[in-house]
Design an enzyme around this catalytic site. Structure first.
Site, PDB file in Angstrom:
ATOM      1  N   GLU A 106       0.842  -1.205   0.000  1.00 34.95           N
ATOM      2  CA  GLU A 106       0.000   0.000   0.000  1.00 34.95           C
ATOM      3  C   GLU A 106       0.873   1.251   0.000  1.00 34.95           C
ATOM      4  O   GLU A 106       1.904   1.289   0.688  1.00 34.95           O
ATOM      5  CB  GLU A 106      -0.881  -0.033   1.261  1.00 34.95           C
ATOM      6  CG  GLU A 106      -1.874   1.095   1.377  1.00 34.95           C
ATOM      7  CD  GLU A 106      -2.767   0.965   2.626  1.00 34.95           C
ATOM      8  OE1 GLU A 106      -3.167  -0.166   2.987  1.00 34.95           O
ATOM      9  OE2 GLU A 106      -3.049   2.005   3.241  1.00 34.95           O
ATOM     10  N   ASP A 108       0.334   5.399   0.535  1.00 31.18           N
ATOM     11  CA  ASP A 108      -0.717   6.318   1.007  1.00 31.18           C
ATOM     12  C   ASP A 108      -0.357   7.782   0.972  1.00 31.18           C
ATOM     13  O   ASP A 108       0.732   8.161   1.428  1.00 31.18           O
ATOM     14  CB  ASP A 108      -1.007   6.063   2.504  1.00 31.18           C
ATOM     15  CG  ASP A 108      -1.549   4.703   2.793  1.00 31.18           C
ATOM     16  OD1 ASP A 108      -2.318   4.203   1.982  1.00 31.18           O
ATOM     17  OD2 ASP A 108      -1.196   4.148   3.851  1.00 31.18           O
ATOM     18  N   GLU A 110      -2.375  10.693   3.007  1.00 34.34           N
ATOM     19  CA  GLU A 110      -3.493  10.927   3.923  1.00 34.34           C
ATOM     20  C   GLU A 110      -3.448  12.375   4.400  1.00 34.34           C
ATOM     21  O   GLU A 110      -2.469  12.792   5.027  1.00 34.34           O
ATOM     22  CB  GLU A 110      -3.411   9.984   5.127  1.00 34.34           C
ATOM     23  CG  GLU A 110      -3.682   8.538   4.751  1.00 34.34           C
ATOM     24  CD  GLU A 110      -3.508   7.583   5.923  1.00 34.34           C
ATOM     25  OE1 GLU A 110      -4.392   6.742   6.137  1.00 34.34           O
ATOM     26  OE2 GLU A 110      -2.475   7.675   6.618  1.00 34.34           O
TER      27      GLU A 110
END
Ligand SMILES: *[C@@H]1O[C@H](CO)[C@@H](O)[C@H](O)[C@H]1NC(C)=O
Ligand SMILES: *[C@@H]1O[C@H](CO)[C@@H](O)[C@H](O)[C@H]1NC(C)=O
Ligand SMILES: *[C@@H]1O[C@H](CO)[C@@H](O)[C@H](O)[C@H]1NC(C)=O
Ligand SMILES: *[C@@H]1O[C@H](CO)[C@@H](O)[C@H](O)[C@H]1NC(C)=O
Length: 288
Positions: A106, A108, A110
């Site tokens: 993953e 990310d 954010e």
């Protein structure tokens, strides 16, 4: 004369290929439906401008999210995002790549909301084989709630680079030669707006629902990625240099972007797990 023309051509070529990185193949005319679908909170998703823009909303009943129809094995992934304004404490807008399953990979972005008048933090993370805990956080040099900005993830066999408006803010190199994990699984592109207890002030500041609904806008739904049919595990072809983002030019930052990256690290980074001796008494291998 001939050689001057050659130099001219070369400069033109350099200019054009640089343009590819600067703009990606980003096209804000691509409609959402072409590459994406709603995955969560369908009644909290609004389609705007003939489907060329999407608004995710969150209130006290639900957040919302969308994801790519396809999975990809490499690429330069773009999104134009405008995050919720006013009081967004406890609200997280996420844009990320992820594979499925417990041992997932993953990557990310954010956006951690904040109280009115306080700046957002942009957190990035890298998961390999289900293992994350590689957070970095940055202040931004603009107000991400005021307008759309471009957020990008380059992923090839050599490096992963997180860009904000074409400025590299994070580089994760393939150091598998010294035993560091590197994402290898086909990933889908996801975006979501959700309520996270931990996001603001270490969890001390909670979401103020009197400011709901919170709204995040997205556009630029074209995808420059190597498509992997989700019925197969074969992503070998995704490292081919038939895909421009795999070519040597993208194996490392060029000197100009290297300088920008160093500048951002010094001026805008507010947290780096690599330097957190309480969490990691020994520097993680990938940070060396
Ligand atoms: C959610 O918000 C609505 C509108 O502000 C309010 O009427 C309702 O009581 C809230 N529900 C909960 C469970 O807080
Ligand atoms: C990482 O780099 C090595 C070469 O050093 C390569 O063999 C390997 O496929 C790369 N890993 C991934 C997941 O791209
Ligand atoms: C592939 O993914 C799509 C979208 O998530 C899904 O509708 C489809 O059933 C999947 N196909 C297979 C063979 O898993
Ligand atoms: C893909 O790999 C996973 C785990 O390695 C395996 O469980 C699954 O059966 C594979 N799927 C296909 C279609 O080969």
């Amino acid at each position: 004369m001939g050689s001057l023309f050659l130099i001219f051509l070369l400069l033109l070529l350099l200019h054009l290929t640089d343009g590819v990185l600067v703009r990606g193949s980003m096209n804000t005319e691509t409609s959402f439906d072409q590459n994406y679908e709603v995955t969560w909170g369908g009644d909290h998703v609004l389609s705007l401008n003939q489907g060329k823009e999407i608004q995710l909303t969150m209130d006290n009943s639900s957040g919302s999210g969308f994801g790519s129809k396809m999975a990809y094995g490499s690429g330069l992934f773009n999104m134009m995002i405008k995050v919720p304004g006013r009081n967004s404490a406890g609200v997280v807008t996420a844009y990320y790549l992820t594979s499925q399953g417990k041992m997932h990979d993953e990557l990310d972005f954010e956006f951690l909301g904040n109280r009115k008048g306080k700046p957002y933090r942009l957190q990035t993370n890298v998961f390999v084989d289900g293992q994350g805990n590689r957070e970095q956080r940055h202040r931004l040099w603009f107000d991400p709630t005021a307008d759309f900005h471009n957020y990008k993830i380059l992923w090839n066999q050599h490096q992963i680079v997180f860009y904000v408006d074409n400025i590299p803010i994070r580089v994760y190199k393939n150091k598998s030669n010294i035993g560091v994990g590197y994402p290898s699984r086909a990933m889908q592109i996801e975006a979501s707006l959700w309520d996270a207890e931990w996001a603001t002030n270490g969890g001390k500041t909670k979401t103020d629902w009197s400011y709901a609904p919170f709204k995040a806008n997205f556009k630029g739904f074209d995808v420059s990625g190597c498509y992997v049919p989700n019925s197969s595990n074969n992503s070998q072809h995704c490292s081919s240099d038939n895909y421009w983002w795999n070519r040597e030019k993208f194996w490392q930052l060029d000197p100009v972007r290297e300088r920008q990256y160093e500048h951002v690290k010094h001026k805008y980074m507010t947290y780096d797990y690599c330097a957190d001796r309480n969490r990691y008494p020994e520097t993680p291998l990938e940070c060396l």
